[in-house]
Design a protein around this motif. Structure first.
Motif, short mmCIF file in Angstrom:
data_model
loop_
_atom_site.label_atom_id
_atom_site.label_comp_id
_atom_site.label_asym_id
_atom_site.label_seq_id
_atom_site.Cartn_x
_atom_site.Cartn_y
_atom_site.Cartn_z
N ALA A 73 0.82 -1.22 0.00
CA ALA A 73 0.00 0.00 0.00
C ALA A 73 0.85 1.26 0.00
O ALA A 73 0.36 2.35 -0.29
N GLU A 119 -11.20 2.59 10.89
CA GLU A 119 -10.64 1.87 9.75
C GLU A 119 -9.20 2.31 9.49
O GLU A 119 -8.29 1.50 9.31
N TRP A 138 -5.31 0.29 9.74
CA TRP A 138 -4.24 0.25 8.74
C TRP A 138 -2.98 0.93 9.23
O TRP A 138 -1.87 0.53 8.87
N ILE A 193 0.36 -1.28 9.02
CA ILE A 193 1.51 -0.82 8.25
C ILE A 193 2.73 -0.66 9.14
O ILE A 193 3.85 -1.04 8.77
N ASP A 228 -2.70 -7.96 5.00
CA ASP A 228 -3.25 -7.34 3.81
C ASP A 228 -4.78 -7.36 3.74
O ASP A 228 -5.36 -6.86 2.79
N ARG A 276 -8.46 -6.58 5.99
CA ARG A 276 -9.05 -5.96 7.18
C ARG A 276 -9.61 -7.05 8.08
O ARG A 276 -10.40 -7.90 7.65
#
Length: 785
Positions: free
Chosen positions: A519, A608, A612, A616, A700, A702
């Motif tokens: 991403a 959300e 991430w 990450i 990768d 959710r």
């Protein structure tokens, strides 16, 4: 220039105590500062020399009005200052409203004709404000550095005692500094004195004459918490002498009533009751004994909370209660602590006749009318994740009225019950308190409890044939932790900060584009790395908050966060926490999220992004370490990934320890619970990794992990706070479009999981997530053959 000797009025000194505690600032306790100042004066003969007028939730308009209306000798401000020379007042929505030193100086300029006035700013970084204001008043006190709640309070108590004794502002200031030294606090936290040109603070004195004591002062504390019943105040007042007390209602202080007293927000009502009691104490003239009357309708746990909040020095209480059949009971507790009786009021007492080795939480049932429902007690304890072992039962054996003829005896017997509880169950893990009876009984139970020896108490409310969680007493609202600022403590925090600076520097020099998730590849990844390398971590702790400003290329860490990191033993773990924090904050900045220490409490959409940011950060750090260590990294990829996820969890816990308590999350938002659950399950999944190639498969997609349904309430920011599970609470997991449901069963207990997260006990959560993983291997760990 010759100095001018200045004396202030000989009448009782009027102090205008102003407090501001914005919702989005670090919580402080100005109410405690005010109460301790009053207590310090009550214990001397000085109380009548000073008259304190308190105004809370002060905003710009309220500040201006208060000074105009009260025209005080001393203006005392308890709240927050900023490094930029602003005071933080409260906006209409409860948030912070900055007011700069020029505006404040202009305000006092409007009142400069009254040239005998002192301003005390008990707030961080208030020196510049005090200097500006001092040109329009006699003198002003402010500090040029952060100051803790404890230091502010110690200084203020000593300062006002000295002022009441006729000492000058300079002498009172020096006594305040010495009070900090005697308390083992850093005296440099004390304010500086700024005077108007020509004024000598050593000549500014107060000549005060104590005012006579009025022994008839009284206040009615009214718990108006049943929305379906209108309390007849005049009927209540007819039972009170004198007939016109101050009347304070819980709803005036923010309590939201509920049908039949069953409220939605027990903690909010408890906080309102605490504020109501503080206001009652402020109503009494200094040195004046206060007579309390207590009445109303509401859930019994809230009456117990009120009883526990009263001081042992406050002994004049009268409880008013209307029976279901109509008559009123007026129950005086004034000075009554014991009363010999031929026969006990509580005829049945079980569980207090022997010493037990139990380490469980002990259920205690107290009633004046109903026999205990052991099934209901057992159900509540199991829902809360506690094993219902020994039960203490104290009840009358038949329905009895609590009235004026037996109230002293009941109070004495209740005190004995809690003394015996401490002796019979010395190893207990707290109490769970169940009761049935009138509101005065619940209040008296609170008065009988010595919170210094009992520990924490679960106090449920009985509704619809079952017990539901209401409060944990003694109630501790979220407050800023008071940090120690001894030389050793400061040195320890600075050492940790230097460790983190080295860890951040290593990350900046070693993290490459190949380490980033897909991403953040290509041009976006390059910009991410460029921003990362431009950030500089401050070499000194700054206040009590953490912040990162990518546009200004700075990152600062607060004393509270560094103090909480002292609980993390391993330097490697601390380094990973610091690196993870920087990467997730940087990603949040890229997504246009403001920097915040309020981890896990963003809105639903922002949750959300929060996921991430975590994913990450962990993936990048794990990948960097695996590739940097070569073959060894390939062999230990599983351990490296799990260690970085554990560091993320430790970082979340570190924020919670800094914000709440070393041992327990006092209020657990449902969104934060989800975050804990997600990463505990991610850790269980990572523990099965067999190939480095499978690393991205963990991060990768959710992942959603949620316990539902849950009992809870809305806090002041309308965020749902978890009270506990109910009988049909399940764990829901969503991954790759697949829904998994795990009901309560052997190997998985929702109540135990929630309690373990609250108390930072990772082992029960690890075991539960391992159980979930093994139940659904094909979905959660498809790489395992």
């Amino acid at each position: 220039m010759n100095k001018v000797a200045t004396s202030l009025p000989s009448a009782p000194i009027k102090v205008l105590f102003l407090a501001a505690n914005p919702d989005d600032a670090v919580p402080i306790r100005p109410d405690r500062e005010l109460e301790r100042i009053k207590d310090a004066l009550r214990l001397t003969d000085l109380a009548g020399a000073i008259h304190i007028v308190a105004r809370g939730a002060v905003g710009p308009r309220r500040l201006q009005d208060a000074i105009l209306e009260e025209d005080p000798d001393i203006v005392h401000f308890s709240g927050h200052g900023t490094t930029g020379g602003d005071l933080l007042l409260e906006a209409e929505d409860g948030g912070a409203r900055r007011v700069d030193k020029i505006a404040l100086a202009n305000l006092f300029a409007l009142h400069s004709k009254r040239d005998k006035r002192v301003v005390v700013l008990n707030a961080c970084y208030s020196g510049a404000i005090a200097e500006a204001v001092s040109q329009h008043v006699t003198c002003a006190l402010g500090t040029t550095r952060p100051i803790t709640d404890e230091a502010a309070t110690e200084f203020a108590m000593a300062f006002y005692k000295a002022i009441c004794c006729g000492q000058s502002v300079r002498e009172a200031f020096e006594r305040g500094k010495n009070a900090l030294e005697l308390a083992g606090l850093d005296p440099s936290q004390a304010a500086r004195i700024y005077t108007r040109d020509g004024v000598d603070a050593a000549s500014v004195t107060f000549g005060a004459t104590p005012s006579p004591v009025d022994d008839s002062a009284s206040v009615l504390l009214l718990l108006d918490l049943a929305s379906n019943v209108t309390l007849a105040q005049q009927e209540i007042l007819s039972h009170i002498q004198p007939v016109e007390p101050h009347v304070l209602c819980a709803t005036q202080f923010g309590a939201r009533p509920g049908h039949a007293g069953r409220v939605d927000d027990y903690p909010g009502c408890a906080s309102a009751i605490t504020r109501m009691l503080a206001e009652a104490r402020a109503l009494a003239s200094e040195g004046q004994p206060l007579r309390y009357y207590v009445a109303g309708l509401g859930a019994l746990p809230l009456f117990t909370h009120l009883g526990m909040e009263t001081s042992s020095r406050e002994t004049d209480f009268t409880l008013l209660n209307r029976r279901k059949d109509g008559p009123w009971d007026v129950l005086s507790l004034r000075g009554k602590t014991e009363a010999p009786a031929a026969s006990p009021f509580f005829e049945i007492v079980r569980g207090l006749d022997r010493r037990s080795r139990s380490t469980e939480r002990i259920p205690v049932y107290i009633s004046t009318n109903y026999e205990m429902s052991e099934a209901a007690v057992d159900e509540f304890m199991r829902e809360r994740g506690a094993h219902p072992g020994d039960i203490v039962e104290v009840w009358t054996g038949r329905s009895k009225n609590l009235d004026a003829s037996n109230v002293a005896q009941v109070m004495a017997e209740l005190r004995v019950v809690f003394e015996k509880l401490h002796d019979c169950y010395p190893n207990r893990n707290g109490l769970a308190l169940f009761f049935a009876g009138p509101a005065p009984l619940a209040f008296m139970i609170g008065r009988a409890i010595n919170e210094k020896i009992v520990g924490d108490i679960w106090v449920p409310n009985y509704f619809n044939q079952r017990y539901e969680h209401a409060l944990v007493l003694p109630y501790r609202p979220r407050v800023a932790r008071v940090l120690q600022h001894t030389a050793d403590d400061e040195l320890a925090r600075r050492k940790i900060l230097q460790e983190l600076r080295r860890a951040v520097g290593f990350l900046q020099s070693k993290l490459e584009q190949k380490h980033l998730p897909s991403a953040l590849r290509d041009s976006e990844g390059a910009r991410f790395l460029e921003r990362l390398r431009a950030i500089e971590l401050a070499d000194e702790p700054t206040g009590d908050t953490n912040s990162i400003d990518v546009s200004e290329r700075t990152m600062t860490l607060g004393h509270g966060f560094l103090e909480a990191l002292r609980k993390v033993d391993e330097p490697v773990a601390r380094a990973r926490i610091g690196q993870t924090l920087l990467l997730r904050k940087l990603y949040q900045f890229v997504q246009h999220l403001p920097s915040t220490t309020d981890e896990g409490r963003a809105g639903f959409a922002l949750e959300e992004v929060d996921f991430w940011a975590d994913a990450i950060a962990v993936q990048a750090l794990a990948c960097m370490e695996i590739l940097r260590r070569g073959e060894e990294g390939q062999e230990h990829a599983r351990d490296i990934v799990t260690a970085n996820i554990e560091a993320l969890l430790a970082g979340i816990e570190t924020f919670d320890r800094a914000e709440h308590d070393e041992r327990r999350i006092l209020e657990l938002p449902e969104r934060k619970l989800r975050r804990y659950l997600i990463w505990h399950l991610q850790c269980a999944r990572a523990a099965t990794l067999q190939r480095v190639e499978d690393l991205e498969r963990i991060f990768d997609s959710r992942l959603v992990v949620e316990l539902a349904p849950l009992k809870g309430h809305l806090d002041a920011r309308w965020d749902k706070v978890v009270d506990g599970p109910i009988h049909d609470t399940e764990l829901f997991v969503v991954l790759g479009g697949r829904l998994l449901r795990i009901p309560s069963q052997g190997g998985f207990n929702p109540a135990s999981v929630i309690e373990a997260i609250r108390t930072f006990d990772r082992d029960p959560v690890r075991k539960a997530m391992k159980f979930v993983r093994e139940q659904h291997r094909t979905v959660l760990t498809p790489w395992v053959r």
